[in-house]
Design a protein around this motif. Sequence first.
Motif, PDB file in Angstrom:
ATOM      1  N   ALA A 136       0.827  -1.209   0.000  1.00  0.00           N
ATOM      2  CA  ALA A 136       0.000   0.000   0.000  1.00  0.00           C
ATOM      3  C   ALA A 136       0.857   1.254   0.000  1.00  0.00           C
ATOM      4  O   ALA A 136       0.590   2.211  -0.739  1.00  0.00           O
ATOM      5  N   VAL A 137       1.902   1.268   0.829  1.00  0.00           N
ATOM      6  CA  VAL A 137       2.800   2.431   0.880  1.00  0.00           C
ATOM      7  C   VAL A 137       3.586   2.558  -0.422  1.00  0.00           C
ATOM      8  O   VAL A 137       3.713   3.655  -0.994  1.00  0.00           O
ATOM      9  N   LYS A 138       4.098   1.448  -0.905  1.00  0.00           N
ATOM     10  CA  LYS A 138       4.943   1.464  -2.102  1.00  0.00           C
ATOM     11  C   LYS A 138       4.175   1.965  -3.327  1.00  0.00           C
ATOM     12  O   LYS A 138       4.672   2.788  -4.098  1.00  0.00           O
ATOM     13  N   SER A 188      -3.647   6.270   0.599  1.00  0.00           N
ATOM     14  CA  SER A 188      -4.134   4.898   0.533  1.00  0.00           C
ATOM     15  C   SER A 188      -4.680   4.499   1.896  1.00  0.00           C
ATOM     16  O   SER A 188      -4.333   5.106   2.916  1.00  0.00           O
ATOM     17  N   ALA A 189      -5.531   3.490   1.887  1.00  0.00           N
ATOM     18  CA  ALA A 189      -6.164   3.024   3.127  1.00  0.00           C
ATOM     19  C   ALA A 189      -5.915   1.537   3.307  1.00  0.00           C
ATOM     20  O   ALA A 189      -6.049   0.753   2.363  1.00  0.00           O
ATOM     21  N   PHE A 190      -5.541   1.168   4.518  1.00  0.00           N
ATOM     22  CA  PHE A 190      -5.316  -0.229   4.909  1.00  0.00           C
ATOM     23  C   PHE A 190      -6.348  -0.524   5.988  1.00  0.00           C
ATOM     24  O   PHE A 190      -6.315   0.092   7.057  1.00  0.00           O
ATOM     25  N   TYR A 191      -7.265  -1.413   5.717  1.00  0.00           N
ATOM     26  CA  TYR A 191      -8.414  -1.577   6.603  1.00  0.00           C
ATOM     27  C   TYR A 191      -8.708  -3.050   6.878  1.00  0.00           C
ATOM     28  O   TYR A 191      -8.355  -3.932   6.095  1.00  0.00           O
ATOM     29  N   GLY A 192      -9.364  -3.296   8.002  1.00  0.00           N
ATOM     30  CA  GLY A 192      -9.753  -4.658   8.332  1.00  0.00           C
ATOM     31  C   GLY A 192     -10.164  -4.772   9.779  1.00  0.00           C
ATOM     32  O   GLY A 192     -10.014  -3.828  10.568  1.00  0.00           O
ATOM     33  N   ASN A 252       3.728  -0.554  12.059  1.00  0.00           N
ATOM     34  CA  ASN A 252       4.943  -0.178  12.777  1.00  0.00           C
ATOM     35  C   ASN A 252       6.184  -0.694  12.057  1.00  0.00           C
ATOM     36  O   ASN A 252       7.190   0.019  11.920  1.00  0.00           O
ATOM     37  N   TYR A 253       6.117  -1.933  11.614  1.00  0.00           N
ATOM     38  CA  TYR A 253       7.255  -2.549  10.928  1.00  0.00           C
ATOM     39  C   TYR A 253       7.528  -1.836   9.605  1.00  0.00           C
ATOM     40  O   TYR A 253       8.666  -1.485   9.283  1.00  0.00           O
ATOM     41  N   VAL A 254       6.465  -1.603   8.832  1.00  0.00           N
ATOM     42  CA  VAL A 254       6.620  -0.958   7.530  1.00  0.00           C
ATOM     43  C   VAL A 254       7.068   0.494   7.692  1.00  0.00           C
ATOM     44  O   VAL A 254       7.866   1.001   6.891  1.00  0.00           O
ATOM     45  N   ILE A 293      -8.698   8.904  -2.124  1.00  0.00           N
ATOM     46  CA  ILE A 293      -8.102   7.604  -1.786  1.00  0.00           C
ATOM     47  C   ILE A 293      -7.663   6.911  -3.073  1.00  0.00           C
ATOM     48  O   ILE A 293      -8.475   6.634  -3.957  1.00  0.00           O
ATOM     49  N   LEU A 294      -6.382   6.636  -3.177  1.00  0.00           N
ATOM     50  CA  LEU A 294      -5.828   5.970  -4.361  1.00  0.00           C
ATOM     51  C   LEU A 294      -6.079   4.470  -4.323  1.00  0.00           C
ATOM     52  O   LEU A 294      -6.485   3.865  -5.317  1.00  0.00           O
TER      53      LEU A 294
END
Length: 252
Positions: free
Chosen positions: A27-29, A42-46, A57-59, A163-164
């Motif tokens: 998503a970031v890339k 971008s959105a990361f959802y769940g 945190n890791y990314v 939102i891309l």
Amino acid sequence: MNTNVNDTNFLTGGIAQIRNILQCYTAVKRTLERNPLLPGISAFYGPSGFGKSTAANYVATKTNAFYVQVKSTYTKKAFLQALLREMSIPYPATLSEMMELASSELAKSGRPLIIDEFDHLVQGNKVEIVRDLYEASQGTFLIIGEEMLARKLEKWERFHGRILNWVPALPADLDDVRQLCSIYAPKLEIDDSVLEKLLSQVKGSTRRVSTNLEMLNEKALEDGVKHINLNVLKELLTDGFVTGESPKPRSF
């Protein structure tokens, strides 16, 4: 991208390489590498428990992103102060000055901004402050929230339209569970049938997979057991796996 390794080698380190780390990284890339004419959010959802914050945190560390985890009590001022602290910038007295400093740093540095627990900003009607930051910086933003985040954001059409990518967090699969075993039960040999049963009962929740593996590891160590099959599982966990269901009322 602030990393000189390819996507497959990038995902290494002392953390279980569950597939949601790759989802978050992708998503970031994609947003960093977008056409300049396209939007940069971008959105990361769940659902809760799918490991979104751990992945973020890791990314964030691997991509040199600014990372802010929103608290339920955050005002607009508190949010901007948290962002400026992450940027190591002393914050001034007024909101407008904070906005100028934060947006300037995002534009100048080119570093992504990851905003976790974005639902709190939605619930507090503070979405527009993030849109203002984006418009002023034209940076790369990743917002992270619960399963209904897209539906909630429909109220803010100007934000929703920027939102891309909508990137879903995925439920844990068998390979994820094996990866988590190496962290939470490294000395145990656990049959796939046990892992499949665990996966089914916790409905793909990474958090509950981890909790149950830790519990199973403790029980096995107490009983001196190293190989776990379905029969051994019944003896070790007489009440079964912790699934998140509330305990049934007791009768006396």
